[in-house]
Write an enzyme that holds these catalytic residues in place. Structure first.
Site, PDB file in Angstrom:
ATOM      1  N   GLY A  20       0.812  -1.241   0.000  1.00  0.00           N
ATOM      2  CA  GLY A  20       0.000   0.000   0.000  1.00  0.00           C
ATOM      3  C   GLY A  20       0.832   1.271   0.000  1.00  0.00           C
ATOM      4  O   GLY A  20       0.448   2.263   0.605  1.00  0.00           O
ATOM      5  N   HIS A 137      10.122   4.208  -1.226  1.00  0.00           N
ATOM      6  CA  HIS A 137      10.380   2.913  -1.883  1.00  0.00           C
ATOM      7  C   HIS A 137      10.783   3.082  -3.343  1.00  0.00           C
ATOM      8  O   HIS A 137      11.478   2.247  -3.902  1.00  0.00           O
ATOM      9  CB  HIS A 137       9.170   1.978  -1.740  1.00  0.00           C
ATOM     10  CG  HIS A 137       7.962   2.350  -2.545  1.00  0.00           C
ATOM     11  ND1 HIS A 137       7.214   3.484  -2.317  1.00  0.00           N
ATOM     12  CD2 HIS A 137       7.357   1.725  -3.590  1.00  0.00           C
ATOM     13  CE1 HIS A 137       6.201   3.534  -3.169  1.00  0.00           C
ATOM     14  NE2 HIS A 137       6.278   2.485  -3.959  1.00  0.00           N
ATOM     15  N   GLU A 171       9.219  11.588 -12.270  1.00  0.00           N
ATOM     16  CA  GLU A 171       8.852  10.172 -12.327  1.00  0.00           C
ATOM     17  C   GLU A 171       8.969   9.596 -13.741  1.00  0.00           C
ATOM     18  O   GLU A 171       8.304   8.627 -14.106  1.00  0.00           O
ATOM     19  CB  GLU A 171       7.455   9.956 -11.717  1.00  0.00           C
ATOM     20  CG  GLU A 171       7.364  10.531 -10.304  1.00  0.00           C
ATOM     21  CD  GLU A 171       6.830   9.593  -9.220  1.00  0.00           C
ATOM     22  OE1 GLU A 171       6.163   8.624  -9.541  1.00  0.00           O
ATOM     23  OE2 GLU A 171       7.119   9.870  -8.030  1.00  0.00           O
ATOM     24  N   HIS A 241      -0.175   9.273 -12.502  1.00  0.00           N
ATOM     25  CA  HIS A 241       0.751   9.518 -13.612  1.00  0.00           C
ATOM     26  C   HIS A 241      -0.079   9.800 -14.869  1.00  0.00           C
ATOM     27  O   HIS A 241      -1.186   9.267 -15.004  1.00  0.00           O
ATOM     28  CB  HIS A 241       1.631   8.300 -13.913  1.00  0.00           C
ATOM     29  CG  HIS A 241       2.679   8.022 -12.889  1.00  0.00           C
ATOM     30  ND1 HIS A 241       2.931   6.755 -12.417  1.00  0.00           N
ATOM     31  CD2 HIS A 241       3.559   8.837 -12.264  1.00  0.00           C
ATOM     32  CE1 HIS A 241       3.924   6.809 -11.533  1.00  0.00           C
ATOM     33  NE2 HIS A 241       4.316   8.056 -11.427  1.00  0.00           N
ATOM     34  N   ASP A 243       0.263   8.503 -17.685  1.00  0.00           N
ATOM     35  CA  ASP A 243      -0.011   7.287 -18.472  1.00  0.00           C
ATOM     36  C   ASP A 243      -1.191   6.484 -17.935  1.00  0.00           C
ATOM     37  O   ASP A 243      -1.489   5.397 -18.431  1.00  0.00           O
ATOM     38  CB  ASP A 243       1.251   6.417 -18.639  1.00  0.00           C
ATOM     39  CG  ASP A 243       1.740   5.771 -17.357  1.00  0.00           C
ATOM     40  OD1 ASP A 243       1.095   5.933 -16.303  1.00  0.00           O
ATOM     41  OD2 ASP A 243       2.792   5.082 -17.409  1.00  0.00           O
ATOM     42  N   CYS A 357       2.913   0.803 -17.737  1.00  0.00           N
ATOM     43  CA  CYS A 357       3.801   1.088 -16.589  1.00  0.00           C
ATOM     44  C   CYS A 357       5.015   0.178 -16.597  1.00  0.00           C
ATOM     45  O   CYS A 357       6.092   0.544 -16.115  1.00  0.00           O
ATOM     46  CB  CYS A 357       3.082   0.852 -15.265  1.00  0.00           C
ATOM     47  SG  CYS A 357       1.598   1.798 -15.042  1.00  0.00           S
TER      48      CYS A 357
HETATM   49  O1  SUG Z   1       4.525   4.370  -8.188  1.00  0.00           O
HETATM   50  N1  SUG Z   1       3.017   1.312  -7.343  1.00  0.00           N
HETATM   51  C1  SUG Z   1       3.629   2.164  -8.333  1.00  0.00           C
HETATM   52  C2  SUG Z   1       2.963   1.955  -9.666  1.00  0.00           C
HETATM   53  C3  SUG Z   1       3.690   2.666 -10.781  1.00  0.00           C
HETATM   54  C4  SUG Z   1       2.917   2.662 -12.047  1.00  0.00           C
HETATM   55  N2  SUG Z   1       3.663   3.285 -13.072  1.00  0.00           N
HETATM   56  C5  SUG Z   1       3.123   4.019 -14.059  1.00  0.00           C
HETATM   57  N3  SUG Z   1       1.968   4.561 -13.991  1.00  0.00           N
HETATM   58  N4  SUG Z   1       3.893   4.274 -15.111  1.00  0.00           N
HETATM   59  C6  SUG Z   1       3.562   3.639  -7.912  1.00  0.00           C
HETATM   60  O2  SUG Z   1       2.556   4.049  -7.346  1.00  0.00           O
HETATM   61  C7  SUG Z   1       2.828   0.225  -5.173  1.00  0.00           C
HETATM   62  C8  SUG Z   1       3.750  -0.479  -4.219  1.00  0.00           C
HETATM   63  C9  SUG Z   1       3.028  -1.073  -3.062  1.00  0.00           C
HETATM   64  O3  SUG Z   1       1.963  -0.596  -2.697  1.00  0.00           O
HETATM   65  O4  SUG Z   1       3.528  -2.042  -2.484  1.00  0.00           O
HETATM   66  C10 SUG Z   1       3.562   1.154  -6.147  1.00  0.00           C
HETATM   67  O5  SUG Z   1       4.585   1.682  -5.812  1.00  0.00           O
END
Ligand code: SUG
Length: 432
Positions: A20, A137, A171, A241, A243, A357
Site C-alpha cells: 500500500g 520505496h 517520475e 501519472h 499514463d 507502466c
Molecule cells: O509508483 N506502485 C507504483 C505503480 C507505478 C505505475 N507506473 C506508471 N503509472 N507508469 C507507484 O505508485 C505500489 C507499491 C506497493 O503498494 O507495495 C507502487 O509503488
C-alpha cells in the site's frame, strides 16, 4: 536510416508484495496486505514481453533491483548484520521494511525520461534517470537505475546519460509522450506535470521545474518540447501519472477529455505544431467523460494500454481488467485498431501497474540499437531461460511478514546473481 521503438520491460523481482505504498495510487492503497505471488507476477510480465516479441516488436528485459535494500536502511542509521537489521525493522519500523523490500523497479516507465536523437541538438539519445523523490520505496530505485543504464547505454558517442535531478520530483517516462510521423523523424515531446493545489487530496508526482529541467538538459529542439499541466481533478481521482489517462504512439494520441488543464487549447496547439513540424496530421481520439468516466479509466486502466505499430498495422495491448467494463469494451470495439490483445497482468495491476507502466520506450536508429548492450534483448532463446530461472527461484506466495525473513534476501541474491549471467550483466549488483 531505419529506426525502431524498443520497449524495455521490467522483470518483476522476487520480493513483489502489496504494502500500500503508492501515493495517490488507488489500486496500491486498496490492495494493501494482500498476499502476493511473485512467481506468477514475473511470469505474467515475461508473457507480455514474449507477445510483443512475437508480434514483431523489439523487446528488452530490465533486471530487477536487489531487494530488500539493506544499504538504504544503513544509510538511515540502522546498524548490524543484514539479519539484525531485518529483525529490528520488523519490530520497530515495518513501513521502512516494506519500502526497502518493494519490487517497484518493475515499473520501468518511471525509470527515466528518454529523448531520441532526432529531437536533441547534440544528435544523441538523451536519458535522464528519474529521481522518484515522492516515495521512499521508489526513490531508492534511482542509484540502481543509474548503474544499470550506464552498463546498457555505455557508448557515449550515441548516448548522453544525465544523473537524477537533485531537486524537484521526477517520475520519468510515465509523464512523457512523444508524437512523430515515423520513428527516427523529429517529433514533439510532451512533458506532463502536476501542480500542488490547495485542497488537493493527493500530491502531484511530477514537478513542473523537473520537467522543464529535462527539456533543457536534453537540448530538445525548439518546437519539439512542450510542457503540459495535468488536471487536478484527475490527480484527485487516482490519476497519479499521465499514463493512467493518456497514451500515444507515432501520430496517434488517445486521451481522456479530463486529462489536462485547458485541454482544448493545448490540443489545438499540438495539432498545429505537429502539422508544421511533420507536414502530416495528428490523430487525436479524445474520450468523453460520459463515454468512459475518469473513475472507470482508473479502474480499468484502459489508457495504460500499449499502442503498437508494425508496418501499417496499429494494434493495442489492453489490460484484461478492461473486459469487466462494458463501456470500455464497446469503446475499444468502435476504434480502428487492427487487433486488440487483452493481457493478464493481475499481479502488477493490483499495485497500479498496467502494460504501459511495465515498459520504458526508447526510439533508436540502427547504429544506436547496435551500440547498446545486446544481452537484454529478448530472443526466442532467451525467453525459456528466463521462464526457467523464475520457476527455479521465485516463491509463489508472499505476505508482509515474510519480508523480514533473511532467507528471502539470500534467495533473491542468488537469483539475481544468476540473472546477470543470463543477461551478460555481471557486476551490476553491489553484492557482486
Ligand atoms: O509508483 N506502485 C507504483 C505503480 C507505478 C505505475 N507506473 C506508471 N503509472 N507508469 C507507484 O505508485 C505500489 C507499491 C506497493 O503498494 O507495495 C507502487 O509503488
Amino acid at each position: 536510416m531505419n529506426a525502431i521503438e524498443l520497449n524495455m520491460d521490467g522483470l518483476v523481482g522476487p520480493t513483489h508484495n502489496y504494502a500500500g505504498l503508492g501515493l495517490g495510487n488507488l489500486a496500491s492503497m486498496a490492495n494493501k496486505n494482500l498476499n502476493s505471488n511473485p512467481k506468477l507476477a514475473a511470469l505474467e510480465g515475461l508473457k507480455k514481453m514474449k507477445l510483443c516479441h512475437d508480434l514483431g516488436l523489439k523487446q528488452a528485459v530490465i533486471p530487477p533491483a536487489f531487494r530488500p535494500d539493506i544499504s538504504a536502511a544503513r544509510a538511515l542509521g540502522h546498524q548490524g548484520s543484514d539479519e539484525a537489521i531485518l529483525n529490528e525493522l520488523k519490530e520497530s519500523d515495518q513501513k521502512l521494511l516494506c519500502a526497502i523490500s518493494s519490487a517497484s523497479s518493475m515499473w520501468t516507465a518511471n525509470a527515466a525520461s528518454i529523448s531520441p536523437s532526432a529531437d536533441c541538438r547534440d544528435g544523441k539519445v538523451n536519458i535522464t534517470i528519474a529521481n522518484l523523490q515522492k516515495n521512499i520505496h521508489r526513490c531508492i530505485e534511482a542509484p540502481f537505475n543509474e548503474a544499470l543504464f550506464k552498463l546498457i547505454f555505455h557508448d557515449a558517442s550515441f548516448f548522453r546519460l544525465h544523473n537524477p535531478l537533485v531537486v524537484n520530483s521526477d517520475e520519468g517516462g510515465a509523464n512523457h509522450m512523444r508524437l512523430c510521423s515515423d520513428y527516427g523523424q523529429r517529433g514533439i515531446e510532451i512533458f506532463v506535470y502536476g501542480s500542488e493545489e490547495i485542497n488537493a487530496i493527493y500530491a502531484a508526482r511530477q514537478n513542473k521545474k523537473a520537467s522543464a529541467a529535462i527539456v533543457q538538459q536534453h537540448m530538445i529542439l525548439n518546437e519539439s518540447g512542450m510542457l503540459v499541466q495535468q488536471s487536478s481533478e484527475a490527480i484527485n481521482k487516482g490519476v497519479f501519472h499521465n499514463d493512467v489517462i493518456a497514451v500515444s504512439n507515432k501520430s496517434l494520441l488517445l486521451i481522456h477529455e479530463k486529462a489536462w488543464r485547458s485541454q482544448a487549447t493545448v490540443l489545438a496547439e499540438l495539432r498545429e505544431r505537429f502539422k508544421h513540424l511533420t507536414n502530416t496530421d495528428l490523430l487525436i481520439i479524445e474520450v468523453a467523460e460520459d463515454e468512459i468516466s475518469i473513475e472507470t479509466a482508473v479502474q480499468s486502466y484502459v489508457f495504460n494500454s500499449q499502442i503498437i505499430s508494425i508496418g501499417n498495422r496499429t494494434q493495442i495491448l489492453a489490460p484484461s481488467k478492461c473486459k469487466e467494463f462494458p463501456e470500455v469494451v464497446s469503446f475499444l470495439d468502435r476504434q480502428d485498431f487492427d487487433a486488440v490483445h487483452f493481457i493478464d497482468l493481475e499481479q502488477s495491476m493490483r499495485n497500479g501497474g498496467g502494460p504501459a507502466c511495465l515498459r520504458l520506450r526508447i526510439e533508436l536508429n540502427e547504429r544506436e540499437l547496435s551500440a547498446m548492450h545486446q544481452g537484454i534483448i529478448l530472443t526466442d532463446a532467451l525467453y525459456p531461460k528466463l521462464v526457467d530461472w523464475v520457476n527455479k527461484h521465485y516463491r509463489d506466495c508472499l505476505c508482509l511478514d515474510d519480508l523480514s525473513d533473511p532467507h528471502l534476501l539470500t534467495e533473491s541474491q542468488l537469483a539475481l546473481d544468476e540473472l546477470t549471467t543470463i543477461l551478460s550483466l555481471k557486476g551490476l549488483y553491489p553484492f557482486q
